[in-house]
Design an enzyme around this catalytic site. Structure first.
Site, PDB file in Angstrom:
ATOM      1  N   ASP A  89      -4.460  -0.298  -2.393  1.00 49.35           N
ATOM      2  CA  ASP A  89      -5.599  -1.061  -3.014  1.00 49.35           C
ATOM      3  C   ASP A  89      -5.172  -2.549  -3.237  1.00 49.35           C
ATOM      4  OD1 ASP A  89      -7.900  -0.358  -4.820  1.00 49.35           O
ATOM      5  OD2 ASP A  89      -6.868  -1.438  -6.539  1.00 49.35           O
TER       6      ASP A  89
ATOM      7  N   GLU B   9      11.614   6.275   7.137  1.00 50.14           N
ATOM      8  CA  GLU B   9      12.666   7.246   6.616  1.00 50.14           C
ATOM      9  C   GLU B   9      12.279   8.556   6.665  1.00 50.14           C
ATOM     10  OE1 GLU B   9      14.192   6.126   2.955  1.00 50.14           O
ATOM     11  OE2 GLU B   9      14.412   4.080   3.458  1.00 50.14           O
TER      12      GLU B   9
HETATM   13  C1  GLC Z   1     -10.269  -1.748  -5.275  1.00 52.07           C
HETATM   14  C2  GLC Z   1     -10.824  -0.373  -5.485  1.00 52.07           C
HETATM   15  C3  GLC Z   1     -11.879  -0.619  -6.554  1.00 52.07           C
HETATM   16  C4  GLC Z   1     -11.117  -0.960  -7.922  1.00 52.07           C
HETATM   17  C5  GLC Z   1     -10.327  -2.246  -7.470  1.00 52.07           C
HETATM   18  C6  GLC Z   1      -9.248  -2.493  -8.670  1.00 52.07           C
HETATM   19  O1  GLC Z   1     -11.061  -2.857  -4.822  1.00 52.07           O
HETATM   20  O2  GLC Z   1     -11.470   0.004  -4.414  1.00 52.07           O
HETATM   21  O3  GLC Z   1     -12.270   0.459  -6.928  1.00 52.07           O
HETATM   22  O4  GLC Z   1     -12.017  -1.357  -8.827  1.00 52.07           O
HETATM   23  O5  GLC Z   1      -9.555  -2.206  -6.354  1.00 52.07           O
HETATM   24  O6  GLC Z   1      -8.218  -1.737  -8.501  1.00 52.07           O
END
Ligand code: GLC
Ligand code: CA
Length: 609
Positions: free
Chosen positions: A242, A315
């Site tokens: 993310d 790993e």
């Molecule tokens: C990313 C995710 C989104 C979230 C953001 C903060 O873009 O896809 O849904 O709100 O990160 O974590």
């Protein structure tokens, strides 16, 4: 249907009778084939499960992990290679789980670790790999680390895991810099010190309950390497990372006046209306130029983190993989995340935001291969996810390259029928491209966005933090319809789904599509099977000469298959005898001894070449 009197403009007239030669004449190779895929992820079709909206097993109206396990047959029948699960970790759910309080446990809302193990085993038994979501840019404010940071004094090692700073001004009452949260409002929140005095500020690029970690701190690095190991030991096949472009901030956190957006449509001005102009500063590779620049994004320092993670994954056996969620443009910058010793894939958001324009699609497809081939990484393709308006609704809007950020009931509503036709055509084009493709749950049903959700049911923090200016992302997160006639369309055994479903979902329910030729589900299923049988994921791509500059048609050759998408308004007449393997919608074939097929507008066909 008979008669082929008038040859439509979109067809190279002289070639229609040459027995298919036009389908064989391809220009220079845009992307060379990779032969047999070296690692599974190079050509995988990966299906995103958004757990709270996939299937509810216990009847509380919220999807859960046992619900996913119970529906694995659906995924096996569809024929996907892997699933990516959006976060199911312990979380107060202020950003639907992208605010993690404990990275090593399942939130009771979704089940238990034992439920997760069962899902993993069930998926693996069906040959489906499992990728989990990793949220390293920020934690929840309920994470033990943040609570410790609040309980200790400025300058403590506990605070050093996050981005705490003193405020500006004599009494420190102004934000440390002018950065804005992606969800709206300032990116800083002031804390009250343990002694009761107004205190320091902490940075949050997203909601105030999502404090950013300080990735220059070695303790943060080693903690996340251990989190990776925790899930790798359990048997997961990879991680979707993310906000992979946000973890390192520019030295000194300099002020920046730019506007931060997670997702941007092309030439999208502040009011969400197209200016009609191409930004003169936009890269020439088809990307929107709206990718996140600024001191909080795409800093060189992030790459060191991914090099370390690459080593951790190496790993383990089984070609585990990392996929970057990085809203970075141009594509050449994005490709830096998938250099041989970093991540393995990155979502191709430039493709997602391109809209419905043949020339623009050719441009972005070519640029994607150029950038990724340079570093030896597969190109990925994606049209929908849990952060953007579903592609049938985007493509049914007046300007399909706009409004990726949510639609209000009071906005002009998309044309649902046109949108579905185009979405199916876009999906068949995408699935005919070499590389790896990501599907978002429900797109195999042709599901539209819920574009008329009442504002009082919205839950996305992006809606609230912008004071209601942004609709937010709830419309793509509506619980899936499994059964047309059941309450809640069969989402769970009982109870109201956590977001209301539109009545139109009855038409899209899985049970009215299974086994029905030409249904969206059966079309996706056939596409995935053919893609595998023909080795399209590993193929080479060349544009067909006849349409190489066409404003209406994207036509390419991949292995022994021609993929032809008609984005124009007139039907395309195919050469006599062309064999249609699959089409996104009805095609018209005359009944003569020497049949000729017309591909209607907004339709994609796969042909034997
Ligand atoms: C990313 C995710 C989104 C979230 C953001 C903060 O873009 O896809 O849904 O709100 O990160 O974590
Ligand atoms: Ca549930």
């Amino acid at each position: 249907m008979t008669s082929t009197q008038s040859v439509p403009a979109a067809t190279p007239a002289d070639d229609t009778a040459d027995g298919g030669g036009v389908l064989r004449r391809a220009g220079a190779v845009v992307h060379a084939g990779s032969g047999a895929a070296r690692q599974w992820w190079r050509d995988a079709v990966i299906y995103q499960v958004y757990p709270r909206s996939f299937a509810d097993a216990n009847g509380d109206g919220i999807g859960d992990i046992p619900g996913v396990t119970a529906r694995l047959d659906h995924l096996e029948t569809l024929g996907v290679d892997a699933v990516w699960l959006s976060p199911f970790y312990r979380s107060p759910q202020n950003d639907a789980g992208y605010d993690v309080a404990d990275y090593r446990d399942v939130d009771p809302l979704f089940g238990t670790l034992a439920d997760f193990d069962e899902l993993l085993a069930g998926a693996h038994a069906r040959g489906i790999r499992v990728i989990v979501d990793l949220v390293p840019n920020h934690t929840s404010d309920q994470h033990a680390w943040f609570q410790e940071a609040l309980a200790t004094a400025p300058g403590s090692p506990e605070r050093a895991r996050y981005m705490f700073r003193d405020g500006r001004g004599a009494d420190g009452s102004q934000e440390p810099n002018n950065w804005q949260s992606i969800f709206g409002g300032p990116a800083w929140t002031r804390v009250t010190e343990p002694d009761g005095t107004p205190g320091q500020w902490y940075l949050h690029l997203f909601d105030s309950t999502q404090p950013d970690l300080d990735w220059t701190n070695p303790e943060v690095r080693s903690e996340f390497e251990n989190v990776l190991r925790f899930w790798l030991d359990r048997g997961v096949d990879g991680f979707r990372v993310d906000v992979a472009h946000g973890m390192i901030k520019a030295e000194g956190l300099p002020d920046w006046d730019g506007h931060v957006e997670m997702v941007a449509g092309s030439a999208d001005d502040a009011a969400g209306e197209s200016t009609g102009d191409v930004d003169p500063g936009a890269p020439e590779d088809g990307s929107t130029g709206a990718g996140n620049q600024g001191p909080m994004f795409d800093q060189d320092g992030v790459h060191e983190i991914y090099r370390a993670w690459h080593q951790v994954l190496a790993e383990y056996d089984g070609d585990r993989c990392l996929v970057a969620e990085a809203w970075v443009e141009p594509l050449s910058r994005l490709a830096r995340y998938v250099r041989p010793d970093e991540m393995h894939q990155a979502f191709n958001f430039s493709f997602l935001t391109t809209g419905w324009d043949a020339a623009a699609l050719r441009t972005v497809i070519e640029a994607s291969y150029r950038a990724n081939d340079e570093v030896g990484a597969p190109t990925t393709w994606v049209l929908s996810n849990h952060d953007v308006v579903r592609h049938p609704s985007r493509l049914g809007s007046a300007d399909p390259s706009l409004k990726v950020n949510g639609v209000f009931a009071t906005d002009p509503q998309p044309d649902e029928e046109l949108g579905l036709r185009r979405a199916r055509a876009a999906s068949l084009l995408m699935l005919g491209l070499p590389g790896s493709a990501y599907l978002f749950q429900g797109e195999e049903l042709g599901l539209p966005e819920h574009t008329s959700l009442p504002n009082d049911v919205r839950q996305d923090p992006g809606h609230f933090r912008t004071g209601g200016a942004e609709a937010g992302r709830d419309g793509c997160r509506v619980p899936l319809p499994w059964a047309a006639d059941a309450p809640g369309f069969g989402f769970g055994p009982a109870g109201e789904p956590w977001l209301p479903q539109p009545a139109s979902f009855a038409r899209y329910a899985a049970d009215v599509q299974y086994g029905v030729p030409g249904s969206t589900f059966e079309t996706y299923r056939a596409a995935l099977a053919l893609r595998k049988a023909e080795g399209l994921g590993q193929g080479a791509l060349a544009w067909l000469d006849a349409w190489a500059d066409s404003p209406d048609v994207v036509a390419l050759r991949n292995q022994d298959v021609v993929v032809l998408a008609n984005l124009g308004t007139e039907p395309v007449l195919l050469p006599r005898g062309a064999e249609v393997l699959l089409s996104s919608g009805p095609v018209l074939t005359d009944r003569s001894a020497d049949p000729q097929t017309r591909v209607p507008a907004d339709t994609t066909v796969w042909l034997r070449a």
